[in-house]
Design a protein around this motif. Sequence first.
Motif, PDB file in Angstrom:
ATOM      1  N   ILE A   4       0.867  -1.183   0.000  1.00 44.39           N
ATOM      2  CA  ILE A   4       0.000   0.000   0.000  1.00 44.39           C
ATOM      3  C   ILE A   4       0.903   1.233   0.000  1.00 44.39           C
ATOM      4  CG2 ILE A   4      -1.805   1.257   1.215  1.00 44.39           C
ATOM      5  CD1 ILE A   4      -2.665  -1.390   2.481  1.00 44.39           C
ATOM      6  N   PHE A   5       0.975   1.899  -1.135  1.00 43.55           N
ATOM      7  CA  PHE A   5       1.861   3.053  -1.273  1.00 43.55           C
ATOM      8  C   PHE A   5       1.247   4.286  -0.618  1.00 43.55           C
ATOM      9  CE2 PHE A   5       3.219   0.081  -4.420  1.00 43.55           C
ATOM     10  CZ  PHE A   5       4.601   0.206  -4.435  1.00 43.55           C
ATOM     11  N   GLY A   6       2.128   5.142  -0.110  1.00 47.81           N
ATOM     12  CA  GLY A   6       1.685   6.335   0.607  1.00 47.81           C
ATOM     13  C   GLY A   6       1.326   7.483  -0.324  1.00 47.81           C
ATOM     14  N   GLU A   7       1.275   8.676   0.245  1.00 45.78           N
ATOM     15  CA  GLU A   7       0.876   9.869  -0.507  1.00 45.78           C
ATOM     16  C   GLU A   7       1.907  10.227  -1.582  1.00 45.78           C
ATOM     17  OE1 GLU A   7      -1.656  12.561   2.639  1.00 45.78           O
ATOM     18  OE2 GLU A   7       0.527  12.679   2.722  1.00 45.78           O
ATOM     19  N   THR A   8       1.419  10.767  -2.673  1.00 49.23           N
ATOM     20  CA  THR A   8       2.285  11.294  -3.727  1.00 49.23           C
ATOM     21  C   THR A   8       2.152  12.813  -3.736  1.00 49.23           C
ATOM     22  OG1 THR A   8       2.130   9.313  -5.097  1.00 49.23           O
ATOM     23  CG2 THR A   8       2.742  11.359  -6.207  1.00 49.23           C
ATOM     24  N   TRP A   9       3.286  13.484  -3.580  1.00 48.80           N
ATOM     25  CA  TRP A   9       3.310  14.950  -3.561  1.00 48.80           C
ATOM     26  C   TRP A   9       3.689  15.460  -4.944  1.00 48.80           C
ATOM     27  CZ3 TRP A   9       2.430  18.068   0.852  1.00 48.80           C
ATOM     28  CH2 TRP A   9       2.118  17.339   1.997  1.00 48.80           C
ATOM     29  N   PRO A  54       6.503  10.378  -4.858  1.00 53.58           N
ATOM     30  CA  PRO A  54       5.664   9.375  -4.199  1.00 53.58           C
ATOM     31  C   PRO A  54       6.249   8.936  -2.863  1.00 53.58           C
ATOM     32  CG  PRO A  54       6.982   8.348  -5.911  1.00 53.58           C
ATOM     33  CD  PRO A  54       7.267   9.823  -5.977  1.00 53.58           C
ATOM     34  N   THR A  55       5.444   8.247  -2.085  1.00 58.17           N
ATOM     35  CA  THR A  55       5.881   7.705  -0.796  1.00 58.17           C
ATOM     36  C   THR A  55       5.764   6.184  -0.824  1.00 58.17           C
ATOM     37  OG1 THR A  55       5.150   9.701   0.359  1.00 58.17           O
ATOM     38  CG2 THR A  55       5.470   7.719   1.698  1.00 58.17           C
ATOM     39  N   ALA A  56       6.792   5.524  -0.343  1.00 57.99           N
ATOM     40  CA  ALA A  56       6.854   4.058  -0.355  1.00 57.99           C
ATOM     41  C   ALA A  56       5.885   3.455   0.658  1.00 57.99           C
ATOM     42  CB  ALA A  56       8.279   3.604  -0.050  1.00 57.99           C
ATOM     43  N   PRO A  57       5.568   2.165   0.515  1.00 60.85           N
ATOM     44  CA  PRO A  57       4.732   1.489   1.513  1.00 60.85           C
ATOM     45  C   PRO A  57       5.468   1.345   2.844  1.00 60.85           C
ATOM     46  CG  PRO A  57       4.974   0.181  -0.512  1.00 60.85           C
ATOM     47  CD  PRO A  57       5.980   1.269  -0.573  1.00 60.85           C
ATOM     48  N   LYS A  58       4.722   1.238   3.920  1.00 64.70           N
ATOM     49  CA  LYS A  58       5.316   0.875   5.201  1.00 64.70           C
ATOM     50  C   LYS A  58       5.376  -0.645   5.265  1.00 64.70           C
ATOM     51  CE  LYS A  58       4.498   4.775   8.289  1.00 64.70           C
ATOM     52  NZ  LYS A  58       3.923   5.206   9.591  1.00 64.70           N
ATOM     53  N   GLN A  59       6.559  -1.161   5.570  1.00 64.33           N
ATOM     54  CA  GLN A  59       6.728  -2.607   5.600  1.00 64.33           C
ATOM     55  C   GLN A  59       7.887  -2.970   6.532  1.00 64.33           C
ATOM     56  OE1 GLN A  59       8.548  -4.285   1.945  1.00 64.33           O
ATOM     57  NE2 GLN A  59       8.410  -2.200   1.130  1.00 64.33           N
ATOM     58  N   LYS A  72      13.925  -6.593  12.652  1.00 62.79           N
ATOM     59  CA  LYS A  72      12.938  -6.070  11.711  1.00 62.79           C
ATOM     60  C   LYS A  72      12.316  -4.796  12.273  1.00 62.79           C
ATOM     61  CE  LYS A  72      12.577  -9.049   8.192  1.00 62.79           C
ATOM     62  NZ  LYS A  72      12.632  -8.673   6.770  1.00 62.79           N
ATOM     63  N   SER A  73      12.223  -3.777  11.447  1.00 62.04           N
ATOM     64  CA  SER A  73      11.612  -2.516  11.855  1.00 62.04           C
ATOM     65  C   SER A  73      10.656  -2.057  10.770  1.00 62.04           C
ATOM     66  CB  SER A  73      12.694  -1.465  12.084  1.00 62.04           C
ATOM     67  OG  SER A  73      12.117  -0.202  12.365  1.00 62.04           O
ATOM     68  N   CYS A  74       9.482  -1.566  11.167  1.00 61.17           N
ATOM     69  CA  CYS A  74       8.499  -1.107  10.184  1.00 61.17           C
ATOM     70  C   CYS A  74       8.855   0.302   9.726  1.00 61.17           C
ATOM     71  CB  CYS A  74       7.103  -1.135  10.792  1.00 61.17           C
ATOM     72  SG  CYS A  74       5.803  -0.820   9.575  1.00 61.17           S
ATOM     73  N   ASN A  75       9.129   0.447   8.431  1.00 63.83           N
ATOM     74  CA  ASN A  75       9.548   1.731   7.868  1.00 63.83           C
ATOM     75  C   ASN A  75       8.950   1.903   6.478  1.00 63.83           C
ATOM     76  OD1 ASN A  75      11.362   3.581   9.280  1.00 63.83           O
ATOM     77  ND2 ASN A  75      12.668   1.792   9.562  1.00 63.83           N
ATOM     78  N   THR A  76       8.937   3.155   5.995  1.00 66.26           N
ATOM     79  CA  THR A  76       8.631   3.339   4.578  1.00 66.26           C
ATOM     80  C   THR A  76       9.834   2.816   3.787  1.00 66.26           C
ATOM     81  OG1 THR A  76       9.482   5.600   4.753  1.00 66.26           O
ATOM     82  CG2 THR A  76       7.100   5.318   4.834  1.00 66.26           C
ATOM     83  N   ALA A  77       9.588   1.915   2.863  1.00 62.21           N
ATOM     84  CA  ALA A  77      10.678   1.303   2.092  1.00 62.21           C
ATOM     85  C   ALA A  77      10.147   0.813   0.759  1.00 62.21           C
ATOM     86  CB  ALA A  77      11.295   0.133   2.867  1.00 62.21           C
TER      87      ALA A  77
END
Length: 299
Positions: A4-9, A54-59, A72-77
Amino acid sequence: MKYIFGETWTRSHSQVDAVDCGCFIFLHGLGGTGQGWAANLDKLPLDNMRLVCPTAPKQPVTLMLGPETFTKSCNTAWFDWTPSLGPEDFTKIDWKGVNASVSHVQQLIELEIANGIPSENIFVGGFSQGGTVALRAAMKYEKKLGGVIMLSSFVGPVDDLQQAKIPTANAKVPVFWGHCEIDSTVPIRLGRAGVDMLNGLGVPVEWKSYPVMSTGGIAPGCMENLMDIATFVTRILNPAVPPDCAAKEEPISIVAEQRRGFSVSNQSSLLAVFIAVLSGLLTALWENDKRHYTDIILC
């Protein structure tokens, strides 16, 4: 896994016809956002250039805590990888995540073309792992693009970029590669190795290293990097423009602001000299008058 990709500016610099515009799609690095780089790249001295961040998914992302110690850490990647301190740096890559991100970027390219921007006026770039995805999104795209910008990035294995496996349109897309000399996450040796890999594939790369580089916001010393990107883009869009003039014609830009500052600085200096000279003359006149009055009194 569902991505699920984040916001696109996005931002457009002018209201001219889309056919006369260019577009710069830029991908942030691990843990970043499109908003962070949009604020940075908004200072690019490029007229008629639309910006898409664009903004990457959090994973879950694998992070190295020490030798052979991971968490493991949850980050935008844009994808996950297994870090290494040895010769396998950034080669153990989550290709499913890479391919999902490449597909997302190519959909963004299609949207810009559908809005009237010619594909050859579209540039794709990224910072760190964002550059890895941007390179593949461009080289695997079927329509000719303007170029690729990679900042402190890495290529990874190039098996999927062999000319027999990709469309011919961007098999030799021009690349600008800027790398921070003191990057501890993606060491500069990996940047140079990536350039060698691309050269081996016949891809022309313009290389430049910098003492510092922004990771999403303007930092001291980053202006040179932005100017070099602008020069690279302008030279491709306007091949007739001399290289030393490529980034000097923008109406709302860092260059213009620097020029205005320089002019003010010069005017201030001239004013200071004028005041100093005038002050000297007035002092001399006053001293002369004092001597005159003193002579009268003494007499």
